[in-house]
Design a protein around this motif. Structure first.
Motif, mmCIF file in Angstrom:
data_model
loop_
_atom_site.group_PDB
_atom_site.id
_atom_site.type_symbol
_atom_site.label_atom_id
_atom_site.label_comp_id
_atom_site.label_asym_id
_atom_site.label_seq_id
_atom_site.Cartn_x
_atom_site.Cartn_y
_atom_site.Cartn_z
ATOM 1 N N LYS A 1 -4.445 -8.392 -3.640
ATOM 2 C CA LYS A 1 -2.994 -8.272 -3.787
ATOM 3 C C LYS A 1 -2.538 -8.836 -5.125
ATOM 4 O O LYS A 1 -1.671 -8.269 -5.796
ATOM 5 C CB LYS A 1 -2.292 -8.991 -2.637
ATOM 6 N N SER B 1 -11.249 -11.407 -1.205
ATOM 7 C CA SER B 1 -10.266 -11.469 -0.135
ATOM 8 C C SER B 1 -9.109 -10.507 -0.403
ATOM 9 O O SER B 1 -8.869 -10.100 -1.543
ATOM 10 C CB SER B 1 -9.720 -12.888 -0.005
ATOM 11 N N GLU B 2 -8.374 -10.173 0.651
ATOM 12 C CA GLU B 2 -7.213 -9.286 0.492
ATOM 13 C C GLU B 2 -6.140 -9.955 -0.371
ATOM 14 O O GLU B 2 -5.443 -9.280 -1.128
ATOM 15 C CB GLU B 2 -6.628 -8.911 1.851
ATOM 16 N N SER B 3 -6.000 -11.261 -0.239
ATOM 17 C CA SER B 3 -4.997 -11.958 -1.050
ATOM 18 C C SER B 3 -5.339 -11.864 -2.533
ATOM 19 O O SER B 3 -4.450 -11.723 -3.387
ATOM 20 C CB SER B 3 -4.890 -13.422 -0.626
ATOM 21 N N ALA C 1 -10.777 -4.802 -1.001
ATOM 22 C CA ALA C 1 -11.368 -6.122 -0.772
ATOM 23 C C ALA C 1 -12.800 -5.995 -0.275
ATOM 24 O O ALA C 1 -13.701 -6.713 -0.725
ATOM 25 C CB ALA C 1 -10.522 -6.908 0.234
ATOM 26 N N GLU C 2 -13.011 -5.068 0.645
ATOM 27 C CA GLU C 2 -14.354 -4.866 1.192
ATOM 28 C C GLU C 2 -15.299 -4.331 0.122
ATOM 29 O O GLU C 2 -16.456 -4.763 0.036
ATOM 30 C CB GLU C 2 -14.285 -3.877 2.357
ATOM 31 N N ASP D 1 0.843 -1.191 0.000
ATOM 32 C CA ASP D 1 0.000 0.000 0.000
ATOM 33 C C ASP D 1 0.882 1.246 0.000
ATOM 34 O O ASP D 1 2.017 1.221 0.475
ATOM 35 C CB ASP D 1 -0.901 0.037 1.248
ATOM 36 N N SER E 1 -6.819 1.255 0.315
ATOM 37 C CA SER E 1 -5.860 0.219 0.682
ATOM 38 C C SER E 1 -6.369 -1.124 0.162
ATOM 39 O O SER E 1 -7.517 -1.246 -0.289
ATOM 40 C CB SER E 1 -5.705 0.158 2.195
ATOM 41 N N ASN E 2 -5.519 -2.147 0.252
ATOM 42 C CA ASN E 2 -5.954 -3.481 -0.174
ATOM 43 C C ASN E 2 -7.177 -3.941 0.608
ATOM 44 O O ASN E 2 -8.104 -4.552 0.053
ATOM 45 C CB ASN E 2 -4.812 -4.480 0.014
ATOM 46 N N ALA E 3 -7.182 -3.668 1.907
ATOM 47 C CA ALA E 3 -8.312 -4.083 2.742
ATOM 48 C C ALA E 3 -9.595 -3.374 2.309
ATOM 49 O O ALA E 3 -10.672 -3.992 2.246
ATOM 50 C CB ALA E 3 -8.016 -3.785 4.205
#
Length: 225
Positions: free
Chosen positions: A190, A185-187, A179-180, A125, A174-176
């Motif tokens: 990514k 998922s965050e993976s 994802a939301e 990030d 951000s990645n999180a």
């Protein structure tokens, strides 16, 4: 067991390095692998120690943090550089970000802000506030749209999901948060981020944000107060 994030501290003031070392080494997932007091030493230490994140001061005698950041990013693309400075509109810091740093941190940041910044940069990030992002975009000249054939073709090569991730990155998520928003998922995020950066030829998320603004893909809004 989780492998700790390896951090190199770079600052010409020993007391500042000591303070940051104490904060970082109190965490189970972080470890300080070395220190440097100038840019040349930072480059040499990075080559030997292979840190995950370099906390880089920008105003140092001899070789400054801008030149050191550029060399480290070029020679060690897997190492992330997080620049720190005393002033939030420090031209030196903007120069370091332009040279490839992935984030910007004030030296008076609270403990949790420092730790969050190191972890964020390590996971890919960018660490830039909306106001700093806006000023950075002004510095690199995002006044007009830049629709070069290569840039446009790169964006066209993105899948629908990758384009969505690209625009989310440009909005500073951000990645999180991505994802939301995308219900994945965050993976997974990514993985998509890695593909987006590769297709765009973007060095990192900051570069991707600049590209998105230059292509006119993100609404240009005034900086947050």
């Amino acid at each position: 067991m989780t492998i700790p994030i390896r951090v190199l501290l770079v600052d010409d003031q020993e007391l500042i390095r000591l303070g940051f070392r104490m904060v970082i080494e109190a965490e189970d997932d972080l470890v300080v692998v070395g220190e440097a007091s100038d840019g040349r030493s930072a480059i040499a230490q990075t080559a030997v120690l292979h840190p995950d994140v370099v906390l880089m001061d920008v105003r140092m005698p001899g070789l400054d943090g801008i030149a050191a950041t550029e060399a480290i990013v070029h020679e060690h693309p897997s190492t992330r550089v997080l620049v720190w400075t005393t002033f939030d509109l420090d031209e030196y810091a903007f120069g370091a970000i332009g040279a490839g740093a992935s984030g910007f941190l004030l030296k008076d940041a609270h403990r949790h802000e420092l730790l969050s910044a190191v972890r964020a940069v390590h996971r890919g990030d960018a660490v830039l506030s909306p106001r700093i992002t806006r000023v950075l975009l002004d510095r690199v000249g995002v006044g007009g749209q830049e629709r070069t054939p290569a840039a446009s073709a790169a964006v066209e090569s993105l899948t629908e999901r990758e384009r969505g991730v690209f625009l989310a990155i440009a909005r500073g998520l951000s990645n999180a948060e991505i994802a939301e928003e995308l219900y994945v998922s965050e993976s997974t995020v990514k993985t998509h981020v890695g593909r987006v950066l590769a297709k765009l030829g973007a060095r990192d998320r900051v570069h991707a944000v600049i590209l998105a603004f230059r292509l006119g893909l993100v609404e240009d809004q005034p900086p947050a107060a």
